[in-house]
Design a protein around this motif. Structure first.
Motif, PDB file in Angstrom:
ATOM      1  N   LEU A   1       0.821  -1.221   0.015  1.00 64.94           N
ATOM      2  CA  LEU A   1      -0.059  -0.046   0.019  1.00 64.94           C
ATOM      3  C   LEU A   1       0.811   1.305  -0.073  1.00 64.94           C
ATOM      4  CD1 LEU A   1      -2.845  -1.106   2.592  1.00 64.94           C
ATOM      5  CD2 LEU A   1      -2.952  -0.789  -0.010  1.00 64.94           C
ATOM      6  N   ALA A   2       1.879   1.093   0.717  1.00 64.62           N
ATOM      7  CA  ALA A   2       2.616   2.526   0.788  1.00 64.62           C
ATOM      8  C   ALA A   2       3.826   2.553  -0.460  1.00 64.62           C
ATOM      9  CB  ALA A   2       3.901   2.206   1.697  1.00 64.62           C
ATOM     10  N   HIS A   3       3.724   1.338  -1.368  1.00 63.23           N
ATOM     11  CA  HIS A   3       4.422   1.458  -2.535  1.00 63.23           C
ATOM     12  C   HIS A   3       3.168   2.033  -3.583  1.00 63.23           C
ATOM     13  CE1 HIS A   3       8.128   0.521  -4.936  1.00 63.23           C
ATOM     14  NE2 HIS A   3       7.348  -0.131  -5.820  1.00 63.23           N
ATOM     15  N   GLY A   4       1.966   2.059  -3.420  1.00 61.20           N
ATOM     16  CA  GLY A   4       1.151   2.465  -4.329  1.00 61.20           C
ATOM     17  C   GLY A   4       0.052   1.741  -4.736  1.00 61.20           C
ATOM     18  N   ALA A   5      -0.061   0.430  -4.156  1.00 61.62           N
ATOM     19  CA  ALA A   5      -1.072  -0.455  -4.542  1.00 61.62           C
ATOM     20  C   ALA A   5      -2.366   0.078  -4.104  1.00 61.62           C
ATOM     21  CB  ALA A   5      -0.828  -1.861  -4.041  1.00 61.62           C
ATOM     22  N   ASP A   6      -3.638  -0.038  -4.812  1.00 59.03           N
ATOM     23  CA  ASP A   6      -4.677   0.624  -4.262  1.00 59.03           C
ATOM     24  C   ASP A   6      -5.432  -0.397  -3.189  1.00 59.03           C
ATOM     25  OD1 ASP A   6      -4.892   2.947  -6.089  1.00 59.03           O
ATOM     26  OD2 ASP A   6      -4.262   1.307  -7.585  1.00 59.03           O
ATOM     27  N   LYS A   7      -5.278  -1.696  -3.421  1.00 62.46           N
ATOM     28  CA  LYS A   7      -5.874  -2.459  -2.588  1.00 62.46           C
ATOM     29  C   LYS A   7      -4.881  -3.989  -2.481  1.00 62.46           C
ATOM     30  CE  LYS A   7      -9.312  -4.823  -0.445  1.00 62.46           C
ATOM     31  NZ  LYS A   7      -9.934  -4.358   0.691  1.00 62.46           N
ATOM     32  N   ALA A   8      -4.899  -4.358  -0.955  1.00 63.65           N
ATOM     33  CA  ALA A   8      -3.805  -5.410  -0.695  1.00 63.65           C
ATOM     34  C   ALA A   8      -4.437  -6.410   0.038  1.00 63.65           C
ATOM     35  CB  ALA A   8      -2.559  -5.018   0.027  1.00 63.65           C
ATOM     36  N   ILE A   9      -4.514  -7.638  -0.127  1.00 55.49           N
ATOM     37  CA  ILE A   9      -5.379  -8.436   0.428  1.00 55.49           C
ATOM     38  C   ILE A   9      -4.464  -9.585   0.958  1.00 55.49           C
ATOM     39  CG2 ILE A   9      -7.273 -10.398   0.247  1.00 55.49           C
ATOM     40  CD1 ILE A   9      -7.942  -8.772  -2.240  1.00 55.49           C
ATOM     41  N   ASN A  10      -4.491  -9.854   2.217  1.00 54.47           N
ATOM     42  CA  ASN A  10      -3.743 -10.812   2.998  1.00 54.47           C
ATOM     43  C   ASN A  10      -4.270 -12.302   2.649  1.00 54.47           C
ATOM     44  OD1 ASN A  10      -2.477 -12.698   4.822  1.00 54.47           O
ATOM     45  ND2 ASN A  10      -2.377 -11.158   6.382  1.00 54.47           N
ATOM     46  N   TYR A  11      -3.736 -13.037   2.026  1.00 60.10           N
ATOM     47  CA  TYR A  11      -4.721 -14.210   1.697  1.00 60.10           C
ATOM     48  C   TYR A  11      -4.498 -15.168   2.884  1.00 60.10           C
ATOM     49  CZ  TYR A  11       0.014 -16.208   0.552  1.00 60.10           C
ATOM     50  OH  TYR A  11       1.483 -16.508   0.758  1.00 60.10           O
ATOM     51  N   ARG A  12      -3.762 -15.027   3.728  1.00 56.14           N
ATOM     52  CA  ARG A  12      -3.576 -15.983   4.816  1.00 56.14           C
ATOM     53  C   ARG A  12      -4.744 -15.782   5.908  1.00 56.14           C
ATOM     54  NH1 ARG A  12       1.199 -18.945   4.677  1.00 56.14           N
ATOM     55  NH2 ARG A  12       2.811 -17.658   3.481  1.00 56.14           N
ATOM     56  N   GLN A  13      -5.264 -14.417   5.661  1.00 53.50           N
ATOM     57  CA  GLN A  13      -6.542 -14.236   6.757  1.00 53.50           C
ATOM     58  C   GLN A  13      -7.885 -14.196   6.001  1.00 53.50           C
ATOM     59  OE1 GLN A  13      -5.344 -10.355   8.044  1.00 53.50           O
ATOM     60  NE2 GLN A  13      -3.860 -11.205   9.599  1.00 53.50           N
ATOM     61  N   HIS A  14      -7.787 -13.910   4.480  1.00 49.44           N
ATOM     62  CA  HIS A  14      -8.986 -13.672   3.816  1.00 49.44           C
ATOM     63  C   HIS A  14      -8.794 -14.428   2.283  1.00 49.44           C
ATOM     64  CE1 HIS A  14     -10.140 -10.591   6.414  1.00 49.44           C
ATOM     65  NE2 HIS A  14      -8.980 -10.110   6.334  1.00 49.44           N
ATOM     66  N   ASN A  15     -10.007 -15.068   1.754  1.00 51.97           N
ATOM     67  CA  ASN A  15     -10.199 -15.661   0.601  1.00 51.97           C
ATOM     68  C   ASN A  15      -9.942 -14.349  -0.363  1.00 51.97           C
ATOM     69  OD1 ASN A  15     -11.548 -16.198  -2.060  1.00 51.97           O
ATOM     70  ND2 ASN A  15     -11.504 -18.328  -1.036  1.00 51.97           N
ATOM     71  N   TRP A  16      -8.975 -14.098  -1.205  1.00 52.28           N
ATOM     72  CA  TRP A  16      -8.660 -12.907  -1.953  1.00 52.28           C
ATOM     73  C   TRP A  16      -9.967 -12.844  -3.090  1.00 52.28           C
ATOM     74  CZ3 TRP A  16      -8.067 -13.706  -7.078  1.00 52.28           C
ATOM     75  CH2 TRP A  16      -7.567 -14.883  -7.587  1.00 52.28           C
TER      76      TRP A  16
END
Length: 254
Positions: A178-193
């Motif tokens: 997110l700090a690098h510029g991504a608009d959305k980041a999903i942690n696949y270990r916590q959520h089904n992306w």
């Protein structure tokens, strides 16, 4: 010359080897910095042997100064500070590289930046180029978003004013992307992306996927019509069970 070699226990050690020479079409580079890539890690484990005839020394990219020219190479290359992709041998004081695999290092780059640029940025650029019209109003989904290729893809996609969604394996990597510029980041270990994207109405015109395997069905569930899935590696396996191809793709794939 000195090189970083592997001993019988696959440990990195300093070794002496004969100094290489530039063959026809090659330049000899005095190495100032070398990149570390997944292929180097696999080769160290004995899982990625170099092709016949290539150097058995690790190292696929370097940054350094051209100190000698092989036959047929233009004289203006001598003394240039370059970034280069190697067929191996980058973990040595000197490496011989095809001149066509060299780029002049920008003056604003450090040696370390030059040694870490080519492999990831050229891979990301090539992936994005598979969708020639990609740019503003498009969305790219990048798996392994915090990886070298992933961060390069984020940078290039944002330069093109596209929306970037990434998947990552930790909250630390999520915040990094997110700090690098991504608009959305999903942690696949916590959520089904895939479910997160569906719930938020997100879809992708381009997917950059180093996983493949079971990811492909989920990729297909969020890809837009006329989208592209670029598979960079097969970390999830080469076999896909019950591939679910969207109806609008069937005529093209049949």
């Amino acid at each position: 010359m000195l090189t970083i070699d592997l001993n019988e226990n696959k440990q990195l050690v300093i070794a002496q080897t004969p100094t290489v020479a530039a063959a026809r079409g090659q330049v000899l580079i005095k190495v100032n910095a070398a990149g570390v890539n997944r292929a180097d890690l696999l080769q160290r484990q004995g899982k990625y042997p170099p092709p016949p005839g290539d150097s058995k020394i690790l190292g696929l990219e370097v940054c350094g100064e051209v100190v000698a020219l092989g036959e047929g190479v233009a004289s203006q290359w001598l003394g240039q500070h370059v970034m280069a992709l190697c067929a191996g041998g980058g973990y040595g004081e000197f490496v011989a590289v095809d001149v066509r695999h060299c780029m002049i290092k920008p003056a604003t780059f450090s040696n370390a930046q030059g040694a870490a640029f080519c492999e990831v940025f050229l891979t990301a650029f090539d992936a994005i180029a598979q969708y020639p019209e990609f740019g503003a109003e498009h969305t790219v989904l990048v798996h392994a978003g915090a990886s070298g290729v992933g961060t390069a893809a984020i940078s290039l996609a944002k330069y093109l004013q596209a929306q970037v969604v990434v998947t990552v394996g930790s909250d630390e990597k999520k915040q990094f992307c997110l700090a690098h510029g991504a608009d959305k980041a999903i942690n696949y270990r916590q959520h089904n992306w895939r479910e997160v994207m569906k719930a938020e109405g997100l879809s992708a015109d381009l997917i950059i996927d180093p996983v493949a395997g079971g990811y492909l069905n989920d990729d297909l569930s969020v890809i837009n019509m006329d989208g592209r899935i670029v598979v960079l590696a097969l970390l999830g396996g080469a076999i896909v069970s019950n591939l679910m191809v969207p109806s609008y793709c069937k005529s093209e794939l049949s």
